[in-house]
Design an enzyme around this catalytic site. Structure first.
Site, PDB file in Angstrom:
ATOM      1  N   GLU A  46      -0.255   6.069  -6.459  1.00  0.00           N
ATOM      2  CA  GLU A  46      -0.948   5.012  -5.715  1.00  0.00           C
ATOM      3  C   GLU A  46      -1.377   5.495  -4.332  1.00  0.00           C
ATOM      4  O   GLU A  46      -2.496   5.224  -3.884  1.00  0.00           O
ATOM      5  CB  GLU A  46      -0.069   3.775  -5.598  1.00  0.00           C
ATOM      6  N   ASN A  50      -5.239   5.992  -3.116  1.00  0.00           N
ATOM      7  CA  ASN A  50      -5.759   5.307  -1.935  1.00  0.00           C
ATOM      8  C   ASN A  50      -6.504   6.273  -1.014  1.00  0.00           C
ATOM      9  O   ASN A  50      -7.550   5.926  -0.465  1.00  0.00           O
ATOM     10  CB  ASN A  50      -4.631   4.618  -1.154  1.00  0.00           C
ATOM     11  N   ARG A 104     -10.987  -2.570  -8.531  1.00  0.00           N
ATOM     12  CA  ARG A 104      -9.707  -2.164  -7.953  1.00  0.00           C
ATOM     13  C   ARG A 104      -8.829  -3.404  -7.863  1.00  0.00           C
ATOM     14  O   ARG A 104      -9.275  -4.477  -7.462  1.00  0.00           O
ATOM     15  CB  ARG A 104      -9.899  -1.551  -6.561  1.00  0.00           C
TER      16      ARG A 104
END
Length: 141
Positions: A46, A50, A104
């Protein structure tokens, strides 16, 4: 003495899996449970995603990953020198996303928070973002 690793790699989607495998291999000496390992790999995925999607907005950049172990605590820092986050508190809200058109979910920080014992996000607009995470291995034993 602390054991540590440092990686610097291009912010491309193929390297998300690379980063999570490197951290997983690094932490194996602590003999984590499968659940702990999955938690760590998900949090790293994650954070790296990002950087790629939001930090550099799919343009070229580099990601730095630092990880170290002290006793049974794994610490991880993932940094980019991308666009930065204007409102960290807002960005960390579940379901908040600036990329809704790209489907997203806005759950990246939420997953990091749930799967790790500590999460700290530092960012400056125009300078980049650093995600700091910690997880104690073997606390449930």
């Amino acid at each position: 003495m602390d054991n540590n690793i440092y990686l610097k790699f291009p912010a491309i989607s193929e390297n998300e899996a690379f980063a999570r495998v490197v951290v997983a291999a690094f932490v194996t000496r602590l003999d984590p449970t499968l659940e702990e390992m999955d938690d760590i790999k998900t949090a790293v995925s994650e954070a790296v995603t990002n950087c790629i999607v939001h930090g550099y907005e799919n343009t070229y950049g580099e990601i730095e990953l630092l990880a170290w172990v002290k006793d049974r605590e794994l610490s991880i820092e993932i940094r980019d020198k991308g666009v930065g986050i204007e409102d960290i508190k807002k960005a960390m809200e579940p379901l908040y996303t600036t990329k809704a058109k790209e489907e997203r979910s806005g759950m990246g920080f939420s997953f990091m928070e749930v799967f790790m014992d500590e999460l700290l996000v530092e960012s400056k607009v125009g300078e980049g973002t650093t995600v700091k995470m910690k997880k104690v291995i073997g606390v449930g034993e």
